[in-house]
Design a protein around this motif. Structure first.
Motif, PDB file in Angstrom:
ATOM      1  N   LYS A 127      37.148  29.431  53.481  1.00  0.00           N
ATOM      2  CA  LYS A 127      35.863  29.627  52.808  1.00  0.00           C
ATOM      3  C   LYS A 127      35.640  31.102  52.507  1.00  0.00           C
ATOM      4  N   ASN A 128      34.782  31.328  51.512  1.00  0.00           N
ATOM      5  CA  ASN A 128      34.289  32.672  51.185  1.00  0.00           C
ATOM      6  C   ASN A 128      35.401  33.602  50.689  1.00  0.00           C
ATOM      7  N   ASN A 129      35.366  33.847  49.396  1.00  0.00           N
ATOM      8  CA  ASN A 129      36.317  34.753  48.751  1.00  0.00           C
ATOM      9  C   ASN A 129      37.766  34.334  49.016  1.00  0.00           C
ATOM     10  N   VAL A 130      38.065  33.085  48.682  1.00  0.00           N
ATOM     11  CA  VAL A 130      39.421  32.558  48.877  1.00  0.00           C
ATOM     12  C   VAL A 130      40.281  32.970  47.682  1.00  0.00           C
ATOM     13  N   VAL A 131      41.431  33.566  47.982  1.00  0.00           N
ATOM     14  CA  VAL A 131      42.364  33.998  46.937  1.00  0.00           C
ATOM     15  C   VAL A 131      43.749  33.459  47.298  1.00  0.00           C
ATOM     16  N   ALA A 132      44.347  32.721  46.368  1.00  0.00           N
ATOM     17  CA  ALA A 132      45.687  32.174  46.589  1.00  0.00           C
ATOM     18  C   ALA A 132      46.591  32.589  45.433  1.00  0.00           C
ATOM     19  N   ILE A 133      47.837  32.952  45.759  1.00  0.00           N
ATOM     20  CA  ILE A 133      48.794  33.422  44.748  1.00  0.00           C
ATOM     21  C   ILE A 133      50.067  32.591  44.849  1.00  0.00           C
ATOM     22  N   ASN A 134      50.607  32.149  43.691  1.00  0.00           N
ATOM     23  CA  ASN A 134      51.845  31.367  43.692  1.00  0.00           C
ATOM     24  C   ASN A 134      53.031  32.237  43.272  1.00  0.00           C
ATOM     25  N   PRO A 135      54.282  31.697  43.325  1.00  0.00           N
ATOM     26  CA  PRO A 135      55.472  32.503  42.996  1.00  0.00           C
ATOM     27  C   PRO A 135      55.480  33.064  41.581  1.00  0.00           C
ATOM     28  N   GLY A 137      52.972  34.336  40.129  1.00  0.00           N
ATOM     29  CA  GLY A 137      51.980  35.402  40.022  1.00  0.00           C
ATOM     30  C   GLY A 137      50.611  34.916  39.594  1.00  0.00           C
ATOM     31  N   ASP A 138      50.450  33.583  39.437  1.00  0.00           N
ATOM     32  CA  ASP A 138      49.132  33.033  39.117  1.00  0.00           C
ATOM     33  C   ASP A 138      48.219  33.190  40.330  1.00  0.00           C
ATOM     34  N   THR A 139      46.966  33.565  40.082  1.00  0.00           N
ATOM     35  CA  THR A 139      46.010  33.783  41.165  1.00  0.00           C
ATOM     36  C   THR A 139      44.861  32.794  41.063  1.00  0.00           C
ATOM     37  N   LEU A 140      44.605  32.108  42.147  1.00  0.00           N
ATOM     38  CA  LEU A 140      43.492  31.164  42.223  1.00  0.00           C
ATOM     39  C   LEU A 140      42.366  31.800  43.029  1.00  0.00           C
ATOM     40  N   LYS A 141      41.143  31.728  42.498  1.00  0.00           N
ATOM     41  CA  LYS A 141      39.976  32.231  43.222  1.00  0.00           C
ATOM     42  C   LYS A 141      38.926  31.130  43.326  1.00  0.00           C
ATOM     43  N   THR A 142      38.382  30.950  44.522  1.00  0.00           N
ATOM     44  CA  THR A 142      37.342  29.958  44.759  1.00  0.00           C
ATOM     45  C   THR A 142      36.597  30.316  46.043  1.00  0.00           C
ATOM     46  N   GLU A 143      35.552  29.552  46.350  1.00  0.00           N
ATOM     47  CA  GLU A 143      34.791  29.799  47.589  1.00  0.00           C
ATOM     48  C   GLU A 143      35.117  28.782  48.680  1.00  0.00           C
ATOM     49  N   HIS A 144      35.892  27.752  48.330  1.00  0.00           N
ATOM     50  CA  HIS A 144      36.233  26.733  49.323  1.00  0.00           C
ATOM     51  C   HIS A 144      37.549  26.065  48.945  1.00  0.00           C
ATOM     52  N   LEU A 145      38.467  26.021  49.909  1.00  0.00           N
ATOM     53  CA  LEU A 145      39.784  25.455  49.634  1.00  0.00           C
ATOM     54  C   LEU A 145      40.274  24.706  50.876  1.00  0.00           C
ATOM     55  N   ILE A 146      40.879  23.529  50.658  1.00  0.00           N
ATOM     56  CA  ILE A 146      41.452  22.731  51.744  1.00  0.00           C
ATOM     57  C   ILE A 146      42.967  22.667  51.551  1.00  0.00           C
ATOM     58  N   VAL A 160      36.534  26.853  40.447  1.00  0.00           N
ATOM     59  CA  VAL A 160      37.783  27.599  40.626  1.00  0.00           C
ATOM     60  C   VAL A 160      38.070  28.432  39.384  1.00  0.00           C
ATOM     61  N   LYS A 161      38.775  29.520  39.622  1.00  0.00           N
ATOM     62  CA  LYS A 161      39.221  30.371  38.515  1.00  0.00           C
ATOM     63  C   LYS A 161      40.706  30.661  38.728  1.00  0.00           C
ATOM     64  N   ILE A 162      41.509  30.390  37.715  1.00  0.00           N
ATOM     65  CA  ILE A 162      42.943  30.681  37.788  1.00  0.00           C
ATOM     66  C   ILE A 162      43.255  31.775  36.783  1.00  0.00           C
ATOM     67  N   ILE A 163      43.797  32.851  37.299  1.00  0.00           N
ATOM     68  CA  ILE A 163      44.122  34.017  36.467  1.00  0.00           C
ATOM     69  C   ILE A 163      45.634  34.050  36.265  1.00  0.00           C
ATOM     70  N   ARG A 164      46.058  33.914  35.005  1.00  0.00           N
ATOM     71  CA  ARG A 164      47.473  33.981  34.653  1.00  0.00           C
ATOM     72  C   ARG A 164      47.712  35.248  33.840  1.00  0.00           C
ATOM     73  N   LYS A 165      48.952  35.481  33.481  1.00  0.00           N
ATOM     74  CA  LYS A 165      49.278  36.705  32.758  1.00  0.00           C
ATOM     75  C   LYS A 165      48.571  36.779  31.413  1.00  0.00           C
ATOM     76  N   ASP A 166      48.428  35.615  30.760  1.00  0.00           N
ATOM     77  CA  ASP A 166      47.871  35.629  29.409  1.00  0.00           C
ATOM     78  C   ASP A 166      46.560  34.868  29.260  1.00  0.00           C
ATOM     79  N   GLN A 167      46.032  34.292  30.337  1.00  0.00           N
ATOM     80  CA  GLN A 167      44.792  33.526  30.217  1.00  0.00           C
ATOM     81  C   GLN A 167      44.071  33.379  31.551  1.00  0.00           C
TER      82      GLN A 167
END
Length: 198
Positions: A127-135, A137-146, A160-167
């Motif tokens: 919970k709270n400022n959850v940041v996950a990164i995959n191989p 380089g995509d970054t996932l941001k959310t406030e709750h993750l299971i 959720v917000k997913i940040i990729r290189k181009d979008q």
């Protein structure tokens, strides 16, 4: 000799009744207070069952499978509640988890400001400022993750917000494998494309 008749004193009876009522009310109050104290003691004892069995600061752990390191966990503080019916480990100051492949290369990672690990279910809740990164380089941001280890899935029902290189893609609800390689957003809000300098 004249016989004297006993005439009841109404004032005395009234006083006696008032005293009886006062004593009765005092008794009830004492009984209630005594019960309340017992209830508080029961609550305290129940709370004692959830007391921490272990605490650690600046904790680091490596998890291996068949001599291969799979996860690395780093946290400023860890509290293990092993006396509750559903034992769990709490990370009140946040946690960082890194996932590795057979070559000891980091393939995914998750950080959050707060987390819990439910031992019986092998389930993580971040919970709270959850940041996950995959191989990739995509970054996932959310406030709750299971993260359910046994099922090998990661999901969220929140924004959720997913940040990729181009979008940048946003939406409500998310599901992925535990490497964050194959993911879907259940209710996407549309991508926002970013210009990339070549």
């Amino acid at each position: 000799m004249k016989q004297q008749k006993y005439v009841p004193n109404n004032n005395a009876q009234t006083k006696y009744s008032k005293v009886s009522i006062a004593i009765l009310l005092t008794g009830i109050a004492m009984l209630f207070f005594s019960c309340a104290n017992k209830i508080e003691k029961i609550k305290e004892l129940s709370a004692g069952e959830n007391m921490a069995g272990m605490e650690a600061e600046n904790y680091e752990m490596l998890h291996s499978d068949s001599t291969i390191i799979r996860f690395k966990l780093i946290t400023p503080k860890l509290i293990r509640y092993d006396k509750s019916e559903d034992p769990f480990i709490e990370f009140p100051q946040g946690v960082k988890i890194e996932r590795y492949n057979e070559k000891m290369e980091q393939i995914a990672g998750i950080t959050s400001n707060y987390a819990r690990y439910y031992e019986k279910e092998a389930k993580w809740e971040a919970k709270n400022n959850v940041v996950a990164i995959n191989p990739s380089g995509d970054t996932l941001k959310t406030e709750h993750l299971i993260w359910e280890e046994k099922k090998g899935i990661i999901y969220s029902e929140q924004f959720v917000k997913i940040i990729r290189k181009d979008q940048v893609i946003t939406g409500i609800g998310f599901e992925s494998d535990q490497n964050l390689s194959n993911w879907i957003i259940k209710n996407p809000k549309g991508p926002l494309y970013i210009e990339v300098d070549e």
